[in-house]
Design a protein around this motif. Structure first.
Motif, PDB file in Angstrom:
ATOM      1  N   LEU A  55      -7.783  -2.884  -5.556  1.00 23.82           N
ATOM      2  CA  LEU A  55      -8.136  -1.769  -4.686  1.00 23.82           C
ATOM      3  C   LEU A  55      -9.300  -2.196  -3.809  1.00 23.82           C
ATOM      4  O   LEU A  55     -10.248  -2.844  -4.277  1.00 23.82           O
ATOM      5  N   TRP A 115      -0.417  12.243   1.077  1.00 20.96           N
ATOM      6  CA  TRP A 115      -1.265  11.727   2.148  1.00 20.96           C
ATOM      7  C   TRP A 115      -0.621  12.000   3.504  1.00 20.96           C
ATOM      8  O   TRP A 115       0.586  12.131   3.604  1.00 20.96           O
ATOM      9  N   GLN A 175      -5.261   3.679 -11.345  1.00 24.03           N
ATOM     10  CA  GLN A 175      -5.904   4.432 -10.271  1.00 24.03           C
ATOM     11  C   GLN A 175      -7.410   4.393 -10.453  1.00 24.03           C
ATOM     12  O   GLN A 175      -7.909   4.232 -11.569  1.00 24.03           O
ATOM     13  N   LEU A 210      -2.676   6.814   6.486  1.00 20.13           N
ATOM     14  CA  LEU A 210      -3.376   5.695   5.853  1.00 20.13           C
ATOM     15  C   LEU A 210      -3.950   4.831   6.969  1.00 20.13           C
ATOM     16  O   LEU A 210      -3.243   4.490   7.924  1.00 20.13           O
ATOM     17  N   ALA A 266       0.826  -1.207   0.000  1.00 18.23           N
ATOM     18  CA  ALA A 266       0.000   0.000   0.000  1.00 18.23           C
ATOM     19  C   ALA A 266       0.865   1.264   0.000  1.00 18.23           C
ATOM     20  O   ALA A 266       0.610   2.206  -0.770  1.00 18.23           O
ATOM     21  N   GLN A 289     -11.178   0.017  -0.790  1.00 18.67           N
ATOM     22  CA  GLN A 289     -11.179   1.205   0.059  1.00 18.67           C
ATOM     23  C   GLN A 289     -12.580   1.622   0.465  1.00 18.67           C
ATOM     24  O   GLN A 289     -13.532   1.487  -0.308  1.00 18.67           O
ATOM     25  N   GLN A 292      -4.614  16.214   2.322  1.00 20.51           N
ATOM     26  CA  GLN A 292      -5.538  15.090   2.346  1.00 20.51           C
ATOM     27  C   GLN A 292      -6.891  15.559   2.863  1.00 20.51           C
ATOM     28  O   GLN A 292      -7.035  15.926   4.024  1.00 20.51           O
ATOM     29  N   GLY A 315      -7.956   6.111  -4.992  1.00 20.97           N
ATOM     30  CA  GLY A 315      -6.662   5.553  -4.648  1.00 20.97           C
ATOM     31  C   GLY A 315      -6.042   4.786  -5.797  1.00 20.97           C
ATOM     32  O   GLY A 315      -6.699   4.505  -6.812  1.00 20.97           O
ATOM     33  N   ILE A 326      -8.281   8.175   4.284  1.00 15.05           N
ATOM     34  CA  ILE A 326      -7.929   7.114   3.336  1.00 15.05           C
ATOM     35  C   ILE A 326      -7.974   5.813   4.120  1.00 15.05           C
ATOM     36  O   ILE A 326      -7.053   5.484   4.872  1.00 15.05           O
ATOM     37  N   TRP A 362       1.137   4.247  -2.868  1.00 16.62           N
ATOM     38  CA  TRP A 362       0.817   5.630  -2.504  1.00 16.62           C
ATOM     39  C   TRP A 362       2.052   6.521  -2.439  1.00 16.62           C
ATOM     40  O   TRP A 362       1.946   7.707  -2.109  1.00 16.62           O
TER      41      TRP A 362
END
Length: 396
Positions: free
Chosen positions: A354, A170, A326, A173, A161, A356, A219, A347, A223, A165
């Motif tokens: 993914l 960010w 993405q 997380l 992860a 999320q 941010q 993300g 996330i 990223w």
């Protein structure tokens, strides 16, 4: 340059067991523990952590235990038990235990109007000292409480992860729905965060500050990953339970996949793009996707989506996955168009996938589009196996 709080600048630390690694690690796991009337789950938490980590995982981490209680008998007993049970990790510089005091003096208990105020004040200082000590140990920092069970290979999940990223902005997380445990930060932010904790009144709960940290950066929303890696191992005492309500693990249930139309600019000999979205064994396959190609899900009606899952590649070995991609969320569907007026990044794909949770800046906001974007061309098949969507029930 961010000013460091005097409580931290003049703070003192005592190394009780182990030694810092000779080189920076990928991840420092920080655990703060305090003496409790009915004992703690610290040893069980450490056991779960090491059992959930493979030999390869352990090469990337260092575990920092911060013992905050000044009672010398408790400190001596706790360090002896840790040293007995985890001697190999201590000898390998994978585990170190420290004790600290803010500003060179113990934390005072007077001038607290309630038991919760005392707990909040103490916890903020403990986490500040823990973060300040950890600021040079690794690239990333994972915050954990001392009563947590870890999912197997959690280190690997965090590695992939943070890699996905790495080039994106960010602040934190979130790998759990727990209020404190499972949050990952850049260690370059730790001294600033530690000082931030100490700016607030004694009655401000630590978990409330953690939930607002994103406002210190670009941010805009949390996330949060859909699959939790950390779970509560045991309950607090009655006095602590009143101050730290136990979080309920969100049960998403089966995906909803609201009615939608699916578009793509990628060619397929036999598979319609709808196969990627229909909840069945069908999938969408295409050859040699190009940078800028996309697959777009346009919902029939705007929805309050709460979670999105995208799986690419074969289920067993992950063959033909999208290497760089993405997922964007779109708002305000454009009439007579195959898209929306504006998008926000949900993300990047992590190893082709993914998962999320979805958060909104405006509580009244609803989304209309989900866009999977190819970031780099690849000379191979691409299999978009499934897209799953969870949404709040529509009001009648």
């Amino acid at each position: 340059m961010q000013k460091i709080s005097p409580l931290l600048r003049r703070g003192t630390y005592t190394l009780l067991a182990g030694a810092a690694p000779l080189e920076k690690k990928l991840l420092a796991v920080g655990i703060s523990s305090v003496q409790r009337p009915h004992g703690t789950y610290l040893l069980a938490t450490l056991q779960s952590l090491f059992q959930a980590s493979s030999t390869q995982d352990l090469e990337y981490i260092v575990v920092l235990v911060y013992l905050s209680d000044p009672d010398p008998a408790w400190l001596s007993q706790t360090v002896a038990r840790i040293s007995e049970l985890f001697a190999p990790h201590i000898e390998a510089r994978k585990l170190l235990v420290v004790h600290g005091l803010p500003g060179g003096s113990p934390l005072r208990n007077e001038n607290h109007s309630s038991p919760c105020q005392l707990l909040y004040s103490r916890q903020k200082v403990d986490y500040a000292l823990l973060m300040h000590f950890a600021s040079n140990l690794s690239e990333y920092f994972l915050l954990m409480e001392d009563n947590v069970r870890c999912a197997p290979r959690f280190v690997s999940a965090i590695y992939w992860a943070t890699l996905a990223w790495k080039e994106l902005p960010w602040m934190v997380l979130e790998f759990s729905t727990l209020r404190v445990s499972g949050k990952v930060f850049h260690t370059s932010d730790l001294s600033r965060l530690a000082s931030f904790f100490l700016l607030f009144p004694k009655d401000t709960p630590t978990h409330l500050l953690l939930s607002e940290l994103r406002f210190l950066s670009v941010q805009n929303v949390p996330i949060g990953f859909g699959t939790s890696l950390f779970f509560l191992m045991g309950n607090y005492s009655e006095s602590e339970a009143a101050c730290f309500p136990v979080e309920e693990v969100e049960d998403f249930g089966e995906p909803d996949n609201p009615a939608a139309v699916v578009f793509t600019d990628m060619m397929s000999k036999k598979d319609p793009p709808q196969y990627a979205y229909v909840l069945s064994e069908d999938s969408f396959a295409t050859l040699d996707p190009l940078e800028g190609n996309y697959l777009m899900v346009v919902l029939d009606r705007p929805q309050k989506v709460t979670r999105v899952v995208v799986h690419t590649g074969s289920e067993i070995k992950g063959l033909f996955r999208l290497e760089q991609g993405q997922v964007f969320l779109g708002y305000n569907h454009l009439e007579n168009s195959k898209g929306c007026a504006h998008y926000t990044l949900l993300g990047p794909l992590v190893a082709g996938n993914l998962d999320q949770r979805v958060f909104y800046e405006d509580s009244a906001e609803e989304m209309s589009c989900i866009k999977l974007l190819v970031l780099a061309s690849q000379d191979s098949w691409l299999l978009i196996r499934e897209i799953k969507v969870w949404a709040e029930p529509e009001e009648e």
